[in-house]
Design a protein around this motif. Structure first.
Motif, PDB file in Angstrom:
ATOM      1  N   THR A 389      33.774   5.780   5.140  1.00 52.78           N
ATOM      2  CA  THR A 389      32.508   5.104   4.856  1.00 52.78           C
ATOM      3  C   THR A 389      32.283   3.972   5.842  1.00 52.78           C
ATOM      4  N   SER A 416      24.385   7.903   7.292  1.00 49.77           N
ATOM      5  CA  SER A 416      25.030   7.054   6.298  1.00 49.77           C
ATOM      6  C   SER A 416      25.871   5.970   6.967  1.00 49.77           C
ATOM      7  N   GLY A 420      24.776   2.041   7.006  1.00 48.79           N
ATOM      8  CA  GLY A 420      25.757   1.201   6.315  1.00 48.79           C
ATOM      9  C   GLY A 420      26.301   0.098   7.205  1.00 48.79           C
TER      10      GLY A 420
END
Length: 439
Positions: A389, A416, A420
């Protein structure tokens, strides 16, 4: 891409504004003037973008350096086409607005139409019909292009109609443009667009796109690495000029199917052998291993692309991220460094896979990275590890010297991570991403 398209449209708009200001309409009411100029401007936007799109479809290798690679050229081609069709639809709506204006302000102050008579008048009528038919066809083409469930093969054949549709639009633009355009800046631009677009369309229709970079060869080996993953090794003719790690090529295994882009998954050893790792992601690649065999002919066009870590800033730390089959350019990078490990950059390499134990690339990556001490391999297996992530990258790599990220994998995964990292304050990170999509 956004800057390029915005600058291109700004150039057309400025040329239109200069021409319009030097030829003001006399005796016309404001609503009719606004409609007329909106009709011209939306038409110019649509036609100029369509000209750009058809020129980029010829795969101009000389634009790879300024635009960052053929994958980005195709991305500009795609969005230029989408915007062109959008402006064409707006152009048609402006054309249909005359009834509304008549009902509100009447016919008074309407600009008179140009009537030259003879051949020119006939071609104006033909051009008007061509433009209307072409807009309907282009809107239908856009719907089919965005409908991802349509198989590639029928879409490819439908897409071959684009040069013909462009020819209809070129006739529409040439004969319906005001006569005073042809002695102004916008006329010069319009003539350039027509010439470039027409030549590009003829190249497409004659099958000459990429011909100078095509090389024939044979399939030397076909191996099914895992379910849905096929390795194809090809040996090419002497004309093959070699490739740089991270580049891709258009590969034709079947003349009827046509060319498909695949990343070259090996370093250039100078023996004219190249390897492709092909994952079953669509209707064509499903069951590909069963349709290919050693000895079959193959045609390769390329190489193309500029996905190369050496283009990065010298003093920046590098983060390499591969998602699934996106590992292929990194395999080529790692192989190319085996004979010169001292040239390897300092990099953290994250390979994201669903099941480490069943993944045929993991052992290969571990072997290659073992000989390159500055490359730190991190295998992220979602069956046992938390997915990679933006938060994890921020925790490990945030600092004064923000890293340079090289990514190849699913687009949603890239988006993503990008968004992010931006939200976490890493706005100065340079995020390099392969952006190739045929449609």
């Amino acid at each position: 891409m956004k800057t390029l398209l915005a600058s291109f449209l700004a150039l057309v708009t400025v040329a239109w504004a200069v021409t319009s200001s030097s030829n003001p309409a006399e005796g016309a009411s404001l609503p009719w003037v606004v409609r007329q100029e909106a009709l011209y401007l939306t038409g110019l936007w649509a036609f100029s973008l369509m000209s750009l799109a058809i020129m980029l479809a010829t795969r101009p290798a000389w634009l790879e350096r300024p635009l960052g690679g053929m994958d980005r050229i195709y991305r500009v081609h795609k969005w230029a086409g989408i915007l062109a069709i959008g402006f064409a639809a707006l152009h048609w709506l402006v054309e249909m607005s005359d009834g509304v204006i008549k009902s509100v302000v009447g016919r008074e102050g309407r600009l008179p139409k140009e009537h030259e008579g003879g051949f020119l008048e006939v071609m104006r009528d033909v051009g008007e019909d061509f433009g209307e038919w072409a807009i309907y066809a282009l809107i239908a083409m856009l719907v089919l292009t965005l409908w991802k469930r349509l198989p590639y093969r029928p879409w490819r054949y439908l897409h071959h109609a684009m040069p013909g549709l462009y020819g209809m639009l070129a006739i529409h633009a040439a004969f319906l443009a005001p006569l005073d355009y042809w002695t102004s800046a916008i006329g010069a631009l319009l003539a350039l667009f027509i010439a470039v677009g027409t030549v590009s369309g003829l190249r497409s229709l004659s099958g000459r796109i990429g011909r100078g970079r095509q090389v024939s060869g044979d399939i030397e080996a076909v191996r099914e690495q895992a379910s849905g993953l096929t390795e194809v090794v090809c040996r090419l003719e002497d004309r093959w000029r070699g490739h740089r790690p991270g580049q891709f090529a258009f590969v034709t295994f079947d003349h009827i199917e046509g060319a498909h882009p695949f990343t070259i998954a090996c370093a250039d050893r100078g023996d004219r052998h190249i390897t492709f790792q092909i994952k079953a992601l669509g209707d064509y690649t499903q069951g590909l291993a069963a349709r290919l065999a050693a000895g079959q002919p193959v045609k390769i066009e390329g190489p193309y692309g500029r996905f190369d870590y050496r283009r990065g800033r010298r003093k920046s730390d590098q983060v390499w991220i591969a998602g699934g089959i996106g590992v292929t350019p990194f395999l080529a990078w790692l192989e190319s460094l085996q004979e010169a490990p001292a040239e390897a950059p300092v990099a953290d390499f994250y390979y994201c896979t669903r099941q480490r134990d069943d993944d045929p690339f993991v052992a290969r990556l571990e072997s290659l990275c073992a000989a390159l001490p500055t490359i730190r391999l991190h295998v992220v297996s979602t069956d046992r590890d938390r997915p990679l992530t933006a938060e994890a990258l921020h925790a490990r790599h945030a600092g004064e010297r923000q890293p340079e990220i090289w990514f190849c994998g699913p687009r949603a995964f890239a988006q993503s991570l990008r968004s992010g990292l931006r939200d976490l304050g890493m706005k100065r990170v340079r995020f390099h991403q392969e952006a190739f999509e045929m449609r």
